[in-house]
Design a protein around this motif. Structure first.
Motif, short mmCIF file in Angstrom:
data_model
loop_
_atom_site.label_atom_id
_atom_site.label_comp_id
_atom_site.label_asym_id
_atom_site.label_seq_id
_atom_site.Cartn_x
_atom_site.Cartn_y
_atom_site.Cartn_z
N THR A 1 -23.96 -81.86 146.77
CA THR A 1 -23.88 -81.03 145.57
C THR A 1 -23.02 -79.79 145.78
OG1 THR A 1 -25.96 -79.95 146.24
CG2 THR A 1 -26.12 -81.80 144.69
N ASN A 2 -22.34 -79.73 146.90
CA ASN A 2 -21.45 -78.60 147.21
C ASN A 2 -20.07 -78.89 146.62
OD1 ASN A 2 -19.83 -76.61 148.29
ND2 ASN A 2 -20.38 -77.02 150.42
N GLU A 3 -19.63 -78.08 145.68
CA GLU A 3 -18.36 -78.34 145.00
C GLU A 3 -17.16 -78.25 145.93
OE1 GLU A 3 -17.99 -75.79 141.63
OE2 GLU A 3 -19.61 -76.76 140.50
N THR A 4 -17.27 -77.58 147.06
CA THR A 4 -16.14 -77.48 147.98
C THR A 4 -16.11 -78.64 148.97
OG1 THR A 4 -17.24 -76.22 149.78
CG2 THR A 4 -16.40 -74.97 147.87
#
Length: 291
Positions: free
Chosen positions: A178-181
């Motif tokens: 769920t980490n956009e990066t």
């Protein structure tokens, strides 16, 4: 290189196989694969029949227009020239085995949505799409790189433990989903994990966290494939550079990174623990020519 030919097969060539043909062509285009020819046919098709409305709608939701498709029956030329038949059910495969042999067949086991509601066609599409990495692997004969999913977490955590003195936990890996990066990719043969690469793209600066390949699959070029895949993905995102740290003593990894265009950019004293060791910083400038 001679193009491989594959044929999606169902009963009437108006529902499942036209969807599969259209969506797989898009999948190949999205992955810049040009050496595979894709078509579809039916075991009991009536030539010229129009594609079902449900199939057209489901494909259109994915940016694929199959409205001009017309059904055709599988013919002797298909049998002679096709490298892989992708059958929607075991009954279709059973009809083809006497003609081409089981080694040229794969079965998706997708239920016929004919005359059913939009939700059934949607589920059919999802099931077909989920099979694409395995189909591609079978037709080109090499493991496939794909984004990390929740189903990969346990195997990646085990690989981390196998490869590193301070491995990432399942919890840490789950957080990256769920980490956009996060840019995490697996290399798999079917459902078997061979290796993976993880990175974070922070405002166009890509930091590789880990590259790992299972011990029994090393020295096969898999680490290089993963790194080059990440570099290419980063280029497509218009990133400035890709960088990483590596133990000073890890000569094999350093050689791999240099082979992939990375150059030594600095060092970090006592960066690693267990055992304590300096890290060398290697960076690939993405404004150079592509790999």
């Amino acid at each position: 290189m001679t193009a491989k030919k594959m044929l999606f097969v169902c009963s009437g060539n108006t529902c499942r196989s036209p969807m599969a043909e259209g969506l797989f062509k898009k999948y190949l285009s999205d992955n810049n694969i040009t050496n595979i020819e894709v078509s579809s046919a039916g075991i009991a098709a009536f030539s010229g029949d129009t594609v079902s409305e449900g199939s057209v709608k489901a494909a259109k939701k994915r940016g694929v227009d199959i409205s001009s498709h017309r059904a055709r029956r599988i013919n002797p030329e298909d049998i002679l020239t096709t490298d892989l038949f992708v059958c929607m059910s075991h009954s279709h495969a059973a009809a083809l085995v006497p003609l081409c042999g089981a080694e040229q067949l794969t079965v998706l086991n997708v239920t016929d949505p004919f005359m059913q509601g939009d939700e059934v066609y949607e589920d059919c599409c999802k099931q077909i799409e989920s099979s694409f990495p395995q189909i591609l692997e079978k037709i080109i004969g090499v493991p496939i790189i794909r984004p990390m999913g929740e189903e990969d977490i346990k195997d990646i955590a085990a690989l981390e433990t196998e490869c590193f003195s301070t491995p990432w936990s399942e919890k840490s890996l789950c957080e990256e989903l769920t980490n956009e990066t996060a840019r995490f990719f697996t290399l798999k043969s079917g459902e078997k994990l061979l290796g993976y690469i993880g990175a974070n793209n922070i405002s166009g600066e890509v930091y590789i966290t880990n590259v790992a390949v299972k011990a029994e699959h090393r020295k096969k070029g898999f680490g290089e494939r993963l790194i080059k895949y990440l570099v290419t993905e980063s280029m497509l995102e218009n990133a400035e550079f890709v960088t990483l740290e590596v133990r000073r003593s890890n000569k094999a990894a350093i050689s791999l990174y240099e082979k992939c265009g990375f150059k030594k950019a600095g060092e970090r004293k006592n960066f690693y623990s267990a055992p304590r060791e300096d890290a060398l910083i290697y960076t690939r400038n993405l404004k150079e020519n592509i790999l």
